[in-house]
Design a protein around this motif. Sequence first.
Motif, PDB file in Angstrom:
ATOM      1  N   UNK A 173      32.607 -28.430  -4.230  1.00  8.97           N
ATOM      2  CA  UNK A 173      32.129 -27.044  -4.599  1.00  8.97           C
ATOM      3  C   UNK A 173      32.389 -26.654  -6.177  1.00  8.97           C
ATOM      4  N   UNK A 174      31.667 -26.115  -6.891  1.00 11.85           N
ATOM      5  CA  UNK A 174      31.729 -25.842  -8.431  1.00 11.85           C
ATOM      6  C   UNK A 174      32.711 -24.844  -8.568  1.00 11.85           C
ATOM      7  N   UNK A 175      32.785 -23.628  -7.908  1.00  8.38           N
ATOM      8  CA  UNK A 175      33.890 -22.712  -7.984  1.00  8.38           C
ATOM      9  C   UNK A 175      34.011 -22.053  -6.831  1.00  8.38           C
ATOM     10  N   UNK A 176      35.400 -21.750  -6.533  1.00  2.00           N
ATOM     11  CA  UNK A 176      35.787 -21.191  -5.138  1.00  2.00           C
ATOM     12  C   UNK A 176      36.111 -19.781  -5.447  1.00  2.00           C
ATOM     13  N   UNK A 177      35.998 -18.881  -4.266  1.00  2.00           N
ATOM     14  CA  UNK A 177      36.612 -17.484  -4.577  1.00  2.00           C
ATOM     15  C   UNK A 177      37.740 -17.462  -3.191  1.00  2.00           C
ATOM     16  N   UNK A 178      38.170 -16.409  -3.158  1.00  2.00           N
ATOM     17  CA  UNK A 178      39.132 -16.087  -1.969  1.00  2.00           C
ATOM     18  C   UNK A 178      38.514 -16.421  -0.786  1.00  2.00           C
ATOM     19  N   UNK A 179      37.277 -15.740  -0.523  1.00  2.00           N
ATOM     20  CA  UNK A 179      36.727 -16.186   0.898  1.00  2.00           C
ATOM     21  C   UNK A 179      36.753 -17.463   0.861  1.00  2.00           C
ATOM     22  N   UNK A 180      36.166 -18.419   0.203  1.00  2.00           N
ATOM     23  CA  UNK A 180      36.156 -19.828   0.496  1.00  2.00           C
ATOM     24  C   UNK A 180      37.605 -20.637   0.863  1.00  2.00           C
ATOM     25  N   UNK A 193      24.361 -26.477  13.411  1.00  2.00           N
ATOM     26  CA  UNK A 193      24.884 -26.906  12.313  1.00  2.00           C
ATOM     27  C   UNK A 193      23.884 -27.792  11.569  1.00  2.00           C
ATOM     28  N   UNK A 194      23.340 -28.705  12.216  1.00  2.00           N
ATOM     29  CA  UNK A 194      22.454 -29.665  11.581  1.00  2.00           C
ATOM     30  C   UNK A 194      21.338 -28.853  10.705  1.00  2.00           C
ATOM     31  N   UNK A 195      20.823 -27.786  11.440  1.00  2.00           N
ATOM     32  CA  UNK A 195      19.630 -27.170  10.879  1.00  2.00           C
ATOM     33  C   UNK A 195      20.099 -26.315   9.490  1.00  2.00           C
ATOM     34  N   UNK A 196      21.308 -25.869   9.802  1.00  2.00           N
ATOM     35  CA  UNK A 196      21.999 -25.118   8.518  1.00  2.00           C
ATOM     36  C   UNK A 196      22.302 -26.099   7.333  1.00  2.00           C
ATOM     37  N   UNK A 197      22.468 -27.376   7.559  1.00  2.00           N
ATOM     38  CA  UNK A 197      22.960 -28.455   6.476  1.00  2.00           C
ATOM     39  C   UNK A 197      21.687 -28.833   5.975  1.00  2.00           C
ATOM     40  N   UNK A 198      20.403 -28.992   6.695  1.00  2.00           N
ATOM     41  CA  UNK A 198      19.335 -29.062   6.278  1.00  2.00           C
ATOM     42  C   UNK A 198      18.707 -28.123   4.965  1.00  2.00           C
ATOM     43  N   UNK A 199      18.764 -26.999   5.419  1.00  2.00           N
ATOM     44  CA  UNK A 199      18.683 -25.858   4.643  1.00  2.00           C
ATOM     45  C   UNK A 199      19.514 -25.749   3.338  1.00  2.00           C
ATOM     46  N   UNK A 200      20.696 -26.329   3.474  1.00  2.00           N
ATOM     47  CA  UNK A 200      21.727 -26.230   2.539  1.00  2.00           C
ATOM     48  C   UNK A 200      21.129 -27.295   1.353  1.00  2.00           C
ATOM     49  N   UNK A 201      21.104 -28.454   1.815  1.00  2.00           N
ATOM     50  CA  UNK A 201      20.487 -29.579   1.064  1.00  2.00           C
ATOM     51  C   UNK A 201      19.604 -29.224   0.256  1.00  2.00           C
ATOM     52  N   UNK A 202      18.435 -28.359   1.097  1.00  3.22           N
ATOM     53  CA  UNK A 202      17.146 -28.202   0.594  1.00  3.22           C
ATOM     54  C   UNK A 202      17.215 -26.856  -0.631  1.00  3.22           C
ATOM     55  N   UNK A 203      18.189 -26.493  -0.865  1.00  3.93           N
ATOM     56  CA  UNK A 203      18.259 -25.199  -1.634  1.00  3.93           C
ATOM     57  C   UNK A 203      18.307 -25.598  -3.082  1.00  3.93           C
ATOM     58  N   UNK A 204      17.132 -24.978  -3.853  1.00  2.02           N
ATOM     59  CA  UNK A 204      17.139 -25.661  -5.340  1.00  2.02           C
ATOM     60  C   UNK A 204      18.298 -24.751  -6.079  1.00  2.02           C
ATOM     61  N   UNK A 205      19.078 -23.886  -5.712  1.00  2.14           N
ATOM     62  CA  UNK A 205      20.165 -23.296  -6.460  1.00  2.14           C
ATOM     63  C   UNK A 205      20.984 -22.735  -5.286  1.00  2.14           C
ATOM     64  N   UNK A 206      22.309 -23.073  -5.671  1.00  2.00           N
ATOM     65  CA  UNK A 206      23.527 -22.553  -4.509  1.00  2.00           C
ATOM     66  C   UNK A 206      24.568 -21.489  -5.443  1.00  2.00           C
ATOM     67  N   UNK A 207      24.830 -20.627  -4.688  1.00  2.00           N
ATOM     68  CA  UNK A 207      25.817 -20.027  -5.291  1.00  2.00           C
ATOM     69  C   UNK A 207      27.422 -20.024  -4.673  1.00  2.00           C
ATOM     70  N   UNK A 208      28.236 -19.272  -4.966  1.00  2.00           N
ATOM     71  CA  UNK A 208      29.630 -19.513  -4.352  1.00  2.00           C
ATOM     72  C   UNK A 208      29.394 -19.003  -2.655  1.00  2.00           C
ATOM     73  N   UNK A 209      28.473 -18.094  -2.527  1.00  2.00           N
ATOM     74  CA  UNK A 209      28.326 -17.587  -1.114  1.00  2.00           C
ATOM     75  C   UNK A 209      27.659 -18.628  -0.392  1.00  2.00           C
ATOM     76  N   UNK A 210      26.888 -19.281  -0.823  1.00  2.00           N
ATOM     77  CA  UNK A 210      25.979 -20.371   0.005  1.00  2.00           C
ATOM     78  C   UNK A 210      26.991 -21.602   0.472  1.00  2.00           C
ATOM     79  N   UNK A 211      27.776 -21.907  -0.473  1.00  2.00           N
ATOM     80  CA  UNK A 211      28.758 -22.800  -0.264  1.00  2.00           C
ATOM     81  C   UNK A 211      29.711 -22.570   0.802  1.00  2.00           C
ATOM     82  N   UNK A 212      30.264 -21.217   0.551  1.00  2.00           N
ATOM     83  CA  UNK A 212      31.059 -20.852   1.522  1.00  2.00           C
ATOM     84  C   UNK A 212      30.741 -20.639   2.880  1.00  2.00           C
ATOM     85  N   UNK A 213      29.361 -20.188   2.924  1.00  2.00           N
ATOM     86  CA  UNK A 213      29.009 -19.961   4.312  1.00  2.00           C
ATOM     87  C   UNK A 213      28.692 -21.404   5.040  1.00  2.00           C
TER      88      UNK A 213
END
Length: 535
Positions: free
Chosen positions: A94-101, A53-73
Amino acid sequence: MPERNHVSYTVMLGGFIDAGRLDEAGKLFDEMPDKDVVARTAMLSGYCQAGRIAEARLLFDDMPKRNVVSWTAMISGYSQNGKLNLARKLFEVMPDRNEVSWTAMLVGYIQAGHIEDAEQLFNAMPEHPVAACNAMMVGFGQRGMVDAAKAVFERMQEKDDGTWSAMIKAYEQNEFLIEALSTFRDMSWRGVRPNYPSVISILTVCSALAILNYGREVHAAMLRCSFDMDVSAVSALITMYIKCGNLDKANRVFNMFEPKDVVMWNSMITGYAQHGLGEEALGVFNDMTIAGMAPDGITYIGVLTACSYTGKVKVGREIFNSMCKDSAIRPGAEHYSCMVDLLGRAGLVDEALDLIKNMPVEADAIIWGALMGACRMHKNAEIAELAAKKLLELEPESAGPYVLLSHIYTSTGRWEDASKMRKFISSRNLNKSTGCSWIEYDKRVHLFTSGDILAHPEHAIILKMLEKLDGLLMESGYSADGSFVLHDIDEEQKLHSLRYHSERQAVAYGLLKVPEGMPIRVMKNLRVGNHTQRC
DNA sequence: CTAGGGTTAG
């Protein structure tokens, strides 16, 4: 070698992640010239699935752009790894949620056993996707909330096979066995094909009810769907044949299946153990060792109970010692409970008590219950009192210890104590499990409980048959013996409950319905009795 | 690229 383009990078990355080769994926990811959202999200969810999870979070914080799928992942990653607060924090911002989130967040609560939070979130959802409803039903089922599960089920306009299996499982887990069967029938009737979970649940129901004919039909259906190639489904099938008393068939299915996993070996070992076939159980255990399959904690429960039921104290001790010394399995309360049972049954009640006093784990209700059973068997009122005291601390609302204690007092001649105990039981509203019996006829299960025969649609003819049976029994000099009924009801009531005893009702029904010459199999709280027809 | 469901036990 042509230069790698963006598409080939993406494909290779996906391949590594799917294969769980995360470090290779990471290397490739690092050398990827333009990492887009999709590639980053793929890498992120790969880390999440591996629990990194820690590595995942580093990647997440490092993302220049995120979409609903990245947030949900990322939310799903936290959810599946028990980090609910972190998941919820992201979910809130998160800016917008879908059913999966929504569903990912919901599943986190359910898997962590936080049913209230799950329910709250579920009610707050703008829509109720099938996946979320199914997950919610499973959550309710696990917490014994069958009505709540059913309410979700009935409100769903759109159902898939998972919806049906979730409902069937909720019924099965909570011992609404008849409802599980009728829901399964309803499902096939509506043209929904059975899936693994529903077949496994229904086999569990067949096991609990010991309804062999129904179980055979499920087996036939499994062959048609090629479910007989699946280890889990076949283990449940083996258990079904065992609990229905057809050990030959269980053994044949077991021998034919390859490769077996540890659960399948366990099914066969515990199956023999339950039928008191110690040699056979130990034989399968031996075969398992030869086949190079490592036993797990349940394997040891199986072999130890086999020893216990067949009085093999010496072998049991050896196996227990080798488990402690040579195996990777650390003995838990469940193994000590087997040892207490083994020693206690063999009459070594004091030694069993010593074991409890010296074991490294806390004694639970099952352990004290095993000791109590041994005391009853060997009429040891002193230790029984001690065990009963401990049991009542652990399970204050259960009548079991009181009933056992009154039996022990009776058998040791302490009439006054016995009578006190009986009065005490009836003065309090304690859980006494009521007996019931059932019979399988015309693809249905007909269930009878001792009191309410009038609930049965055909009670009139059943009552006639019961009277006829009474007459026949009286002629042959049989009089009702109430000694095995609980001692906490008065004489008149006892005779009445005996006359309309659930098993008699079931036998009467069988005599009325089952064609002449066919055996009448009456099942009774997990014990099967065969009645040969002669009227 | 993100969500659900499964076997064995005292």
